[in-house]
Design a protein around this motif. Structure first.
Motif, PDB file in Angstrom:
ATOM      1  N   GLY A 153     -11.955  -6.528  -2.844  1.00  0.00           N
ATOM      2  CA  GLY A 153     -11.782  -5.056  -2.621  1.00  0.00           C
ATOM      3  C   GLY A 153     -10.049  -4.772  -3.078  1.00  0.00           C
ATOM      4  N   LYS A 154      -9.451  -3.650  -3.341  1.00  0.00           N
ATOM      5  CA  LYS A 154      -8.630  -3.175  -3.828  1.00  0.00           C
ATOM      6  C   LYS A 154      -7.303  -4.364  -3.242  1.00  0.00           C
ATOM      7  N   ASP A 157      -2.516  -9.695  -2.694  1.00  0.00           N
ATOM      8  CA  ASP A 157      -3.983 -10.707  -3.439  1.00  0.00           C
ATOM      9  C   ASP A 157      -5.328  -9.796  -3.701  1.00  0.00           C
ATOM     10  N   GLU A 158      -5.953 -10.403  -4.095  1.00  0.00           N
ATOM     11  CA  GLU A 158      -7.259 -10.449  -4.151  1.00  0.00           C
ATOM     12  C   GLU A 158      -7.782 -11.238  -2.691  1.00  0.00           C
ATOM     13  N   LEU A 159      -8.635 -10.272  -2.019  1.00  0.00           N
ATOM     14  CA  LEU A 159      -9.331 -10.817  -0.894  1.00  0.00           C
ATOM     15  C   LEU A 159     -10.775 -11.287  -1.195  1.00  0.00           C
ATOM     16  N   TYR A 160     -11.161 -12.710  -1.751  1.00  0.00           N
ATOM     17  CA  TYR A 160     -12.368 -12.296  -1.632  1.00  0.00           C
ATOM     18  C   TYR A 160     -13.614 -12.627  -0.375  1.00  0.00           C
ATOM     19  N   ALA A 178     -12.526   0.800   4.040  1.00  0.00           N
ATOM     20  CA  ALA A 178     -11.997   1.717   2.589  1.00  0.00           C
ATOM     21  C   ALA A 178     -11.023   1.156   1.912  1.00  0.00           C
ATOM     22  N   ARG A 179     -11.050  -0.239   1.861  1.00  0.00           N
ATOM     23  CA  ARG A 179     -10.409  -0.869   0.692  1.00  0.00           C
ATOM     24  C   ARG A 179     -11.122  -1.604  -0.176  1.00  0.00           C
ATOM     25  N   GLY A 180     -12.312  -1.822   0.207  1.00  0.00           N
ATOM     26  CA  GLY A 180     -13.451  -2.484  -0.678  1.00  0.00           C
ATOM     27  C   GLY A 180     -13.684  -3.866   0.464  1.00  0.00           C
TER      28      GLY A 180
END
Length: 310
Positions: free
Chosen positions: A168-169, A197-200, A221-223
């Motif tokens: 997500g974002k 950070d990007e959370l995979y 909601a944040r991807g």
């Protein structure tokens, strides 16, 4: 008295060698492999090398592959000269000779540490996917293995069809320890906050001989998936040990992800564990809390001392 102590340690080392244990001397030698990535590897690799060198436990050497699209047959690191390899790489496939050398290194007991986009690399390389446990992107789907996540107090292996790899974002997120007794996690807070950070998520792979140490979640909601996704885990491959962190997105002007005291601490503890099976490092006073991030802005940066292969 000193003579007696020296004799005692000499006998102890001899006994360990006879018993089949490797007696390793510090500092441990690390090979940082970089040169291609969809992230800004000139920044990340220099910081990663500095993190290792500043720890006093490790001495890091950086090797840079040829640029994307050029002749990869000249990339022939001597992996066997090192105690562990740290991958900051996501690029062109290596030659068969180099791949065989790398597999041999880990199978015989060499350590492997990887972070973030290195688990995007080599989607068609079966042995690499076994080493890293879970990966994403590059056409990975259910053919490559299940999704793995934490649900209802346990880890689930989900064989549902779908792509492997998403995020997500960029957000701050709370890392939750799931194996507090593991040497890497011992003494760390149950929960701590990682910087933006990007959370995979939706990583998938063979997931064999894998132990998940920590998870984190991101709202839909944040991807995110809304579920607890693996962020720190280990894999045993042959006689070798692997430490895998999904954290560490680095852009041209973004490096706080790998200056996070939580990222640095777990990376170094994971590196020591892959070499020795134990962790001797103390937890620093600046380690993040469940509500507060901690960035080491003033890392003592050293010359990258990179070398091109061969």
């Amino acid at each position: 008295m000193n003579c007696i102590i020296k004799k005692y340690f000499a006998l102890l080392i001899f006994a360990l060698v006879v018993a089949g244990f490797k007696v390793k001397a510090q500092p441990y030698e690390v090979l940082v492999v970089t040169g291609q990535n969809n992230h800004h590897w000139p920044t990340s690799s220099k910081i990663i090398k500095t993190i290792f060198d500043n720890s006093e436990l490790f001495n890091a050497t950086m090797v840079v592959t040829p640029p994307k699209g050029e002749d990869m047959s000249v990339f022939r690191p001597e992996f066997e000269k090192y105690d562990l390899v740290c991958l900051d790489y996501n690029g062109d496939p290596w030659s068969e000779t180099t791949k065989e050398s790398f597999v041999d290194f880990v199978k015989k007991g060499g350590g492997l540490v990887l972070f973030h986009a290195s688990d995007n690399a080599f989607p068609e390389w079966e042995e690499y996917n076994r080493m890293i446990g879970l990966g994403g992107w590059g056409g990975r789907t259910e053919k490559d293995g299940p999704y793995v996540y934490w649900k209802d107090g346990k880890f689930v292996k989900d064989k549902s069809p779908g792509r492997g790899g998403s995020h997500g974002k960029q957000d701050e997120f709370v890392v939750i320890s799931r194996k507090p007794g593991h040497p890497i996690m011992r003494g760390l807070p149950k929960e701590w906050k990682h910087t933006k950070d990007e959370l995979y998520n939706r990583l998938r792979g063979p997931a064999k001989r894998m132990e998940i140490l920590a998870t984190a979640a991101q709202d839909t909601a944040r991807g995110g998936t809304g579920r607890q996704e693996p962020v720190l885990f280990t894999i045993k491959y042959g006689k070798g040990r692997v430490f895998h962190s999904v954290m560490g997105h680095v852009g041209k002007n973004q490096s706080n992800t790998i200056k996070c005291a939580g990222f640095i601490t777990t990376l170094l503890r994971g590196a020591e564990w892959v070499v020795t099976g134990e962790v001797t490092q103390e937890i620093s006073s600046d380690f993040p809390s469940a509500s507060k991030i901690s960035i080491r802005e003033n890392l003592k940066m050293q010359a990258a001392d990179a070398k091109n292969s061969p």
